[in-house]
Scaffold this active site. Structure first.
Site, PDB file in Angstrom:
ATOM      1  N   ARG A   1       2.977 -29.066  -6.470  1.00  0.00           N
ATOM      2  CA  ARG A   1       2.733 -29.577  -7.824  1.00  0.00           C
ATOM      3  C   ARG A   1       1.331 -30.149  -8.016  1.00  0.00           C
ATOM      4  NH1 ARG A   1       8.103 -32.530  -6.680  1.00  0.00           N
ATOM      5  NH2 ARG A   1       7.058 -32.221  -4.701  1.00  0.00           N
TER       6      ARG A   1
ATOM      7  N   LYS B   1      -0.008   4.473  -8.346  1.00  0.00           N
ATOM      8  CA  LYS B   1       0.068   5.844  -8.821  1.00  0.00           C
ATOM      9  C   LYS B   1       1.419   6.141  -9.479  1.00  0.00           C
ATOM     10  CE  LYS B   1       0.138  10.479  -7.892  1.00  0.00           C
ATOM     11  NZ  LYS B   1       0.719  11.541  -7.135  1.00  0.00           N
TER      12      LYS B   1
ATOM     13  N   GLN C   1       2.167  -5.868  -3.228  1.00  0.00           N
ATOM     14  CA  GLN C   1       2.484  -5.959  -1.789  1.00  0.00           C
ATOM     15  C   GLN C   1       3.809  -5.228  -1.504  1.00  0.00           C
ATOM     16  OE1 GLN C   1       1.517  -9.370  -3.208  1.00  0.00           O
ATOM     17  NE2 GLN C   1      -0.499  -8.534  -2.934  1.00  0.00           N
TER      18      GLN C   1
ATOM     19  N   THR D   1      -8.428  -3.515  -1.212  1.00  0.00           N
ATOM     20  CA  THR D   1      -9.019  -4.820  -1.540  1.00  0.00           C
ATOM     21  C   THR D   1     -10.070  -5.231  -0.527  1.00  0.00           C
ATOM     22  OG1 THR D   1      -6.970  -5.477  -2.593  1.00  0.00           O
ATOM     23  CG2 THR D   1      -8.446  -7.255  -1.983  1.00  0.00           C
TER      24      THR D   1
ATOM     25  N   LYS E   1       2.080   2.376  -5.040  1.00  0.00           N
ATOM     26  CA  LYS E   1       2.812   1.947  -6.237  1.00  0.00           C
ATOM     27  C   LYS E   1       2.005   2.202  -7.504  1.00  0.00           C
ATOM     28  CE  LYS E   1       3.175  -2.209  -4.478  1.00  0.00           C
ATOM     29  NZ  LYS E   1       2.738  -2.006  -3.090  1.00  0.00           N
TER      30      LYS E   1
ATOM     31  N   GLY F   1      -4.231  -4.338  -4.419  1.00  0.00           N
ATOM     32  CA  GLY F   1      -5.230  -3.332  -4.768  1.00  0.00           C
ATOM     33  C   GLY F   1      -4.515  -2.036  -5.089  1.00  0.00           C
ATOM     34  N   HIS F   2      -4.387  -1.733  -6.373  1.00  0.00           N
ATOM     35  CA  HIS F   2      -3.709  -0.499  -6.777  1.00  0.00           C
ATOM     36  C   HIS F   2      -4.749   0.561  -7.124  1.00  0.00           C
ATOM     37  CE1 HIS F   2       0.248  -2.727  -7.970  1.00  0.00           C
ATOM     38  NE2 HIS F   2       0.055  -2.647  -6.677  1.00  0.00           N
TER      39      HIS F   2
ATOM     40  N   ASP G   1       0.812  -1.226   0.000  1.00  0.00           N
ATOM     41  CA  ASP G   1       0.000   0.000   0.000  1.00  0.00           C
ATOM     42  C   ASP G   1       0.839   1.268   0.000  1.00  0.00           C
ATOM     43  OD1 ASP G   1      -2.297  -1.641   0.248  1.00  0.00           O
ATOM     44  OD2 ASP G   1      -1.951  -1.759   2.411  1.00  0.00           O
TER      45      ASP G   1
ATOM     46  N   ARG H   1      -6.097   0.449   7.877  1.00  0.00           N
ATOM     47  CA  ARG H   1      -4.668   0.127   7.961  1.00  0.00           C
ATOM     48  C   ARG H   1      -4.104   0.637   9.272  1.00  0.00           C
ATOM     49  NH1 ARG H   1      -4.054   2.646   2.095  1.00  0.00           N
ATOM     50  NH2 ARG H   1      -4.764   0.879   0.867  1.00  0.00           N
TER      51      ARG H   1
HETATM   52  P1  IMP Z   1      -2.586 -12.823   1.613  1.00  0.00           P
HETATM   53  O1  IMP Z   1      -1.646 -12.228   0.611  1.00  0.00           O
HETATM   54  O2  IMP Z   1      -4.022 -12.593   1.286  1.00  0.00           O
HETATM   55  O3  IMP Z   1      -2.252 -14.261   1.898  1.00  0.00           O
HETATM   56  O4  IMP Z   1      -2.340 -12.057   3.023  1.00  0.00           O
HETATM   57  C1  IMP Z   1      -1.114 -12.156   3.733  1.00  0.00           C
HETATM   58  C2  IMP Z   1      -0.745 -10.824   4.362  1.00  0.00           C
HETATM   59  O5  IMP Z   1      -0.406  -9.899   3.340  1.00  0.00           O
HETATM   60  C3  IMP Z   1      -1.858 -10.168   5.175  1.00  0.00           C
HETATM   61  O6  IMP Z   1      -1.283  -9.443   6.230  1.00  0.00           O
HETATM   62  C4  IMP Z   1      -2.465  -9.188   4.174  1.00  0.00           C
HETATM   63  O7  IMP Z   1      -3.121  -8.118   4.821  1.00  0.00           O
HETATM   64  C5  IMP Z   1      -1.217  -8.725   3.452  1.00  0.00           C
HETATM   65  N1  IMP Z   1      -1.472  -8.236   2.109  1.00  0.00           N
HETATM   66  C6  IMP Z   1      -1.744  -8.958   1.004  1.00  0.00           C
HETATM   67  N2  IMP Z   1      -1.892  -8.161  -0.063  1.00  0.00           N
HETATM   68  C7  IMP Z   1      -1.682  -6.905   0.349  1.00  0.00           C
HETATM   69  C8  IMP Z   1      -1.649  -5.638  -0.313  1.00  0.00           C
HETATM   70  O8  IMP Z   1      -1.836  -5.507  -1.534  1.00  0.00           O
HETATM   71  N3  IMP Z   1      -1.386  -4.568   0.490  1.00  0.00           N
HETATM   72  C9  IMP Z   1      -1.132  -4.676   1.793  1.00  0.00           C
HETATM   73  N4  IMP Z   1      -1.149  -5.839   2.453  1.00  0.00           N
HETATM   74  C10 IMP Z   1      -1.407  -6.944   1.730  1.00  0.00           C
END
Ligand code: IMP
Length: 426
Positions: free
Chosen positions: A144, A18, A224, A300, A16, A40-41, A13, A305
């Site tokens: 696999r 932008k 991420q 997402t 990126k 989620g961009h 978050d 946060r």
């Molecule tokens: P997962 O990727 O859904 O398995 O979540 C694993 C961890 O990554 C959790 O703490 C989520 O909140 C975090 N996470 C996954 N995708 C994002 C993102 O795009 N932004 C921020 N945190 C994320």
């Protein structure tokens, strides 16, 4: 423009989407290389706001081609919805969006397994995932048992593969006390979506190599952030892929020597969603101000946060594992009202000063921030059109962040609009 990898250097978050949107003005192809619908961009263009989960943000520029690489896990239902929504809003994607035939497919049982594990009554084993099935899909890839996008469009084998996997996973779901998945329904919906997605699926390894050989410029878009990387993040409170720059090679088939530089994106403060330690987290009015001014809710899941001061130990570590050449620092304007601003320069762990990130999560949980304090600027930076328009205290703050983190300042962002992006060395 050189081939660049752009990564999040905190817990995701960082804004990126932008920065990618601005940089795509100068690139031919934008490639996603890991993660999936968990990302989620958010991008604002004029009065329009777009939230993209799987499709690279480059799609918002007419001439840019976008690739979803082999390292991404694709929920075909989410992807088809996103394509339809973008087309409804006037973007043409056919011939411009290319999905790797090697990318793994998220199936309904992956989502159910993800949710089932998260719904456990044991608070300590919750990761706070997005429940998008990301972990179980990567788990099937490693063991696999996965189905790939290339399999999805092979009508001769798809039904059989789905029925077999559903059967196997239903036994696991039953043991967890979760609802089973109906194989026939999955076959019907995935067959239908496969037909819709077929024109987008191709051998993106060859496509990228040919583009590179033709001198096209490529931007690799990380999702991420480094602290959520499966290897380098705060394990086990991480996502299941390599969000760091190395993932750009394994997640696309492009070799390391084709990459010219790495851009690290950080917020001027820190946020994280989900569970896990966060040394600079604030529980006071300052944290509330960051949350309110920064509109800190997940794109997402809509979850609030967690907010805290900038952590230079995290940024330094990210610079190291990603090889950050240039920083894009976002949301500087969120700090506009603070009289003084703290930066975490090191940790105190059991009375010892730590300059580097510990691997052990229990040790990281015991880390307390050691702060340095800087004067705020108490003026709006929103209207700045260039770096020199920023107040002196804001420039000092940015320079200090780069000095502590290592790497040069490339971009500063002071608001959600394209025009609020001050390009310095990028
Ligand atoms: P997962 O990727 O859904 O398995 O979540 C694993 C961890 O990554 C959790 O703490 C989520 O909140 C975090 N996470 C996954 N995708 C994002 C993102 O795009 N932004 C921020 N945190 C994320």
């Amino acid at each position: 423009m050189p081939n660049s990898v752009l990564i999040g250097a905190q817990w995701g978050d960082e804004g990126k989407g932008k920065i990618i949107d601005v940089l795509t003005e100068d690139v031919d192809i934008v490639v996603r290389y890991q993660g999936g619908g968990n990302a989620g961009h958010t991008v604002e263009v004029g009065d329009e706001r777009y939230i993209l989960h799987l499709v690279p943000s480059g799609i918002l520029r007419e001439d840019t081609h976008c690739v979803i690489g082999n390292g991404v896990v694709v929920d075909p239902l989410t992807l088809s919805e996103e394509i339809r929504e973008l087309e409804k809003r006037g973007f043409s994607l056919c011939g411009r969006l290319h999905v790797s035939d090697r990318a793994h497919v998220v199936l309904p049982y992956h989502r159910e397994l993800d949710a089932g594990r998260e719904n456990t009554s044991d608070e300590n084993s919750k990761i706070g995932t997005t429940k998008r099935g990301i972990g179980p899909t990567y788990g099937d890839k490693a063991s696999r048992r996965g189905i790939r996008m290339g399999d999805l469009v092979d009508e001769n084998t798809l039904d059989e593969m789905i029925i077999e996997r559903v059967d196997e996973n239903n036994r696991v779901l039953a043991a967890m006390g979760a609802q089973p998945v109906e194989a026939a329904e999955v076959v019907t919906s995935y067959r239908e979506v496969a037909r819709f997605l077929a024109p987008y699926i191709s051998d993106t390894v060859s496509l990228l190599h040919d583009a590179h050989a033709d001198g096209k410029s490529i931007l690799f878009e990380g999702a991420q952030g480094t602290m959520l990387d499966i290897d380098f993040g705060t394990f086990p409170y991480v996502t299941s892929s390599n969000a760091t720059s190395g993932g750009a090679c394994t997640g696309t088939g492009i070799a390391p020597n084709a990459i010219d530089r790495v851009i690290g994106v950080v917020k001027a403060y820190t946020t994280r969603v989900g569970a896990g330690p966060f040394p600079t987290e604030l529980f006071d009015e300052a944290g509330e101000t960051l949350s309110r001014e920064g509109k800190e809710f997940g794109a997402t899941t809509g979850r609030p946060r967690r907010c805290g001061w900038f952590d230079a130990v995290v940024a330094r570590y990210s610079a190291m594992v990603n090889g950050v050449d240039l920083w894009a620092i976002t949301k500087l304007d969120v700090l506009d009202s603070f009289e003084s601003i703290k930066i975490c320069v090191a940790y105190d762990c059991d009375g010892k000063r730590l300059e580097r990130m510990p691997a052990n999560i229990r040790q990281f949980e015991r880390c307390r921030p050691i702060y340095e304090e800087m004067e705020g600027w108490c003026t709006s930076t929103r209207e700045a059109a260039g770096y020199d328009d920023l107040p002196a205290a804001a420039r000092l703050y940015l320079e200090r962040l780069c000095e502590l983190s290592g790497g040069e300042l490339g971009i500063v962002s002071v608001g959600p609009r394209r025009a609020s992006t001050l390009r310095i060395a990028l």
